[in-house]
Design an enzyme around this catalytic site. Structure first.
Site, short mmCIF file in Angstrom:
data_model
loop_
_atom_site.label_atom_id
_atom_site.label_comp_id
_atom_site.label_asym_id
_atom_site.label_seq_id
_atom_site.Cartn_x
_atom_site.Cartn_y
_atom_site.Cartn_z
CB CYS A 100 2.89 -5.18 -1.26
SG CYS A 100 4.14 -3.93 -1.97
CD GLU A 120 8.63 -9.33 1.73
OE1 GLU A 120 8.45 -8.31 2.40
OE2 GLU A 120 8.05 -9.67 0.65
CG HIS A 148 7.80 -6.89 -1.43
ND1 HIS A 148 7.28 -7.86 -1.34
CD2 HIS A 148 7.27 -5.77 -2.38
CE1 HIS A 148 6.28 -7.95 -2.09
NE2 HIS A 148 6.15 -6.58 -2.55
N1 GLN Z 1 0.03 -4.77 -7.60
C1 GLN Z 1 -0.20 -6.01 -6.44
C2 GLN Z 1 -1.55 -5.57 -5.97
O1 GLN Z 1 -2.11 -4.61 -6.56
C3 GLN Z 1 0.63 -5.45 -5.26
C4 GLN Z 1 1.89 -5.59 -5.47
C5 GLN Z 1 2.68 -6.37 -4.33
O2 GLN Z 1 2.24 -6.70 -3.29
N2 GLN Z 1 4.03 -6.24 -4.49
O3 GLN Z 1 -2.37 -6.52 -5.52
#
Ligand code: GLN
Length: 169
Positions: free
Chosen positions: A77, A156, A154
Protein backbone atom coordinates in the site's frame (compact mmCIF):
# COMPACT_ATOMS: atom_id res chain seq x y z
CA UNK A 1 16.31 -14.19 8.38
CA UNK A 2 16.67 -10.84 10.10
CA UNK A 3 13.86 -8.77 8.60
CA UNK A 4 13.30 -5.08 9.30
CA UNK A 5 9.90 -3.41 9.32
CA UNK A 6 9.87 0.32 8.65
CA UNK A 7 8.19 1.62 11.81
CA UNK A 8 7.76 5.33 11.15
CA UNK A 9 3.97 5.20 10.76
CA UNK A 10 1.19 2.83 9.77
CA UNK A 11 0.48 -0.89 10.13
CA UNK A 12 3.98 -2.06 11.07
CA UNK A 13 3.13 -4.09 14.21
CA UNK A 14 0.98 -6.52 12.24
CA UNK A 15 3.87 -7.20 9.84
CA UNK A 16 6.19 -7.86 12.79
CA UNK A 17 3.70 -10.42 14.11
CA UNK A 18 3.43 -12.27 10.77
CA UNK A 19 7.20 -12.36 10.31
CA UNK A 20 7.72 -13.63 13.86
CA UNK A 21 5.14 -16.37 13.28
CA UNK A 22 7.14 -17.43 10.20
CA UNK A 23 10.24 -17.75 12.40
CA UNK A 24 12.08 -14.60 11.32
CA UNK A 25 13.98 -12.30 13.62
CA UNK A 26 12.37 -8.84 13.35
CA UNK A 27 13.67 -5.30 13.82
CA UNK A 28 11.50 -2.16 13.99
CA UNK A 29 13.33 0.32 11.78
CA UNK A 30 13.18 3.98 12.84
CA UNK A 31 16.71 5.17 12.09
CA UNK A 32 19.57 4.45 9.68
CA UNK A 33 21.41 2.42 12.36
CA UNK A 34 18.52 -0.06 12.49
CA UNK A 35 19.18 -1.05 8.86
CA UNK A 36 22.62 -2.49 9.67
CA UNK A 37 22.66 -6.26 9.32
CA UNK A 38 19.17 -6.63 7.86
CA UNK A 39 18.52 -9.39 5.32
CA UNK A 40 15.25 -7.85 4.11
CA UNK A 41 12.70 -5.11 4.80
CA UNK A 42 8.95 -4.55 4.92
CA UNK A 43 7.56 -1.15 3.91
CA UNK A 44 4.11 -1.11 5.56
CA UNK A 45 0.87 0.59 4.60
CA UNK A 46 -0.30 3.77 6.25
CA UNK A 47 -0.23 7.29 4.88
CA UNK A 48 2.42 7.84 2.22
CA UNK A 49 2.61 11.60 2.82
CA UNK A 50 3.21 11.08 6.55
CA UNK A 51 5.79 8.36 5.87
CA UNK A 52 7.66 10.57 3.38
CA UNK A 53 7.77 13.38 5.95
CA UNK A 54 9.14 11.12 8.68
CA UNK A 55 11.80 9.48 6.48
CA UNK A 56 15.11 11.24 7.17
CA UNK A 57 17.72 11.54 4.40
CA UNK A 58 20.01 9.24 6.44
CA UNK A 59 17.40 6.50 6.77
CA UNK A 60 16.43 6.88 3.10
CA UNK A 61 20.07 6.45 2.06
CA UNK A 62 20.46 3.34 4.25
CA UNK A 63 17.31 1.85 2.68
CA UNK A 64 18.56 2.80 -0.81
CA UNK A 65 21.68 0.72 -0.14
CA UNK A 66 19.75 -2.25 1.28
CA UNK A 67 17.40 -2.34 -1.71
CA UNK A 68 20.30 -1.92 -4.17
CA UNK A 69 22.01 -4.92 -2.55
CA UNK A 70 19.17 -7.11 -3.82
CA UNK A 71 17.71 -7.86 -0.37
CA UNK A 72 14.06 -8.97 -0.42
CA UNK A 73 11.55 -6.15 0.05
CA UNK A 74 7.82 -6.37 0.74
CA UNK A 75 6.09 -3.05 0.02
CA UNK A 76 2.39 -2.83 0.88
CA UNK A 77 0.00 0.00 0.00
CA UNK A 78 1.63 3.26 1.12
CA UNK A 79 4.89 1.27 1.19
CA UNK A 80 4.47 0.56 -2.53
CA UNK A 81 3.97 4.30 -3.11
CA UNK A 82 7.20 4.95 -1.19
CA UNK A 83 9.05 2.30 -3.23
CA UNK A 84 7.84 3.88 -6.46
CA UNK A 85 8.78 7.41 -5.37
CA UNK A 86 12.29 6.35 -4.30
CA UNK A 87 12.86 4.56 -7.61
CA UNK A 88 13.13 1.11 -6.01
CA UNK A 89 10.09 -0.08 -7.94
CA UNK A 90 9.69 0.62 -11.66
CA UNK A 91 5.96 1.33 -11.50
CA UNK A 92 3.57 4.23 -10.94
CA UNK A 93 0.56 4.27 -8.64
CA UNK A 94 -2.50 6.43 -8.26
CA UNK A 95 -3.31 7.08 -4.61
CA UNK A 96 -6.78 6.35 -3.17
CA UNK A 97 -7.71 5.06 -6.62
CA UNK A 98 -10.96 3.33 -5.71
CA UNK A 99 -12.74 6.36 -4.29
CA UNK A 100 -15.01 6.52 -1.30
CA UNK A 101 -16.97 3.34 -1.99
CA UNK A 102 -13.82 1.27 -1.60
CA UNK A 103 -12.51 3.21 1.38
CA UNK A 104 -12.15 -0.15 3.05
CA UNK A 105 -13.19 -3.50 1.58
CA UNK A 106 -12.46 -7.19 1.50
CA UNK A 107 -12.20 -9.12 -1.75
CA UNK A 108 -10.43 -12.15 -3.23
CA UNK A 109 -7.83 -11.94 -6.00
CA UNK A 110 -7.87 -14.18 -9.10
CA UNK A 111 -5.35 -16.56 -7.48
CA UNK A 112 -7.34 -16.88 -4.24
CA UNK A 113 -5.30 -14.37 -2.23
CA UNK A 114 -7.57 -12.71 0.35
CA UNK A 115 -7.47 -8.91 -0.02
CA UNK A 116 -8.02 -6.24 2.59
CA UNK A 117 -8.12 -2.91 0.74
CA UNK A 118 -7.86 0.33 2.73
CA UNK A 119 -7.93 3.52 0.64
CA UNK A 120 -5.96 1.41 -1.79
CA UNK A 121 -3.75 2.70 -4.57
CA UNK A 122 -3.86 1.29 -8.12
CA UNK A 123 -0.91 0.56 -10.39
CA UNK A 124 -1.15 2.83 -13.44
CA UNK A 125 2.14 1.77 -15.08
CA UNK A 126 4.36 -1.31 -14.70
CA UNK A 127 7.95 -1.41 -15.96
CA UNK A 128 9.05 -4.18 -18.31
CA UNK A 129 10.81 -6.11 -15.50
CA UNK A 130 7.64 -6.26 -13.40
CA UNK A 131 5.67 -9.50 -13.20
CA UNK A 132 2.02 -9.55 -12.12
CA UNK A 133 1.36 -12.20 -9.45
CA UNK A 134 -2.33 -11.51 -8.75
CA UNK A 135 -5.15 -9.32 -10.04
CA UNK A 136 -8.52 -8.03 -8.90
CA UNK A 137 -10.54 -7.73 -12.09
CA UNK A 138 -8.15 -6.05 -14.53
CA UNK A 139 -6.03 -4.40 -11.84
CA UNK A 140 -2.72 -5.88 -10.72
CA UNK A 141 -2.78 -6.06 -6.90
CA UNK A 142 0.39 -8.08 -6.29
CA UNK A 143 3.54 -7.71 -8.38
CA UNK A 144 7.18 -8.74 -8.30
CA UNK A 145 10.27 -7.01 -9.64
CA UNK A 146 13.26 -9.15 -8.80
CA UNK A 147 13.45 -9.44 -5.00
CA UNK A 148 10.86 -6.70 -4.47
CA UNK A 149 7.22 -7.69 -4.01
CA UNK A 150 4.58 -4.95 -3.91
CA UNK A 151 0.91 -5.18 -2.96
CA UNK A 152 -1.91 -2.63 -3.08
CA UNK A 153 -3.64 -4.50 -0.26
CA UNK A 154 -2.77 -5.40 3.37
CA UNK A 155 -1.56 -9.03 3.56
CA UNK A 156 -0.64 -8.51 7.24
CA UNK A 157 -4.34 -8.04 8.13
CA UNK A 158 -5.42 -11.50 6.93
CA UNK A 159 -4.45 -14.92 8.28
CA UNK A 160 -2.86 -15.84 4.93
CA UNK A 161 0.93 -15.55 5.33
CA UNK A 162 1.80 -16.62 1.76
CA UNK A 163 2.83 -13.14 0.60
CA UNK A 164 5.31 -12.79 3.48
CA UNK A 165 6.48 -16.39 3.11
CA UNK A 166 6.98 -15.94 -0.65
CA UNK A 167 8.94 -12.69 -0.25
CA UNK A 168 11.21 -13.86 2.56
CA UNK A 169 11.77 -17.45 1.48
N1 GLN B 1 -4.18 6.01 0.98
C1 GLN B 1 -2.85 5.81 1.50
C2 GLN B 1 -1.83 6.71 0.84
O1 GLN B 1 -2.08 7.16 -0.24
C3 GLN B 1 -2.41 4.38 1.33
C4 GLN B 1 -3.39 3.49 2.03
C5 GLN B 1 -2.76 2.33 2.70
O2 GLN B 1 -1.56 2.24 2.89
N2 GLN B 1 -3.61 1.42 3.09
O3 GLN B 1 -0.81 6.96 1.40
Amino acid sequence: MRVGVLALQGAFREHVAVLAALGHETVEVRGAEDVDGLDGIVLPGGESTAQARLLTPELAAALDALVASGAPVLATCAGAILASRRGWLDADLERNAYGRQLHSAEAVADDGTPLVLIRAPRFTRLGSSVEVLARLGDDPVLIRQGALVAATFHPELTDDARVHAGTFG
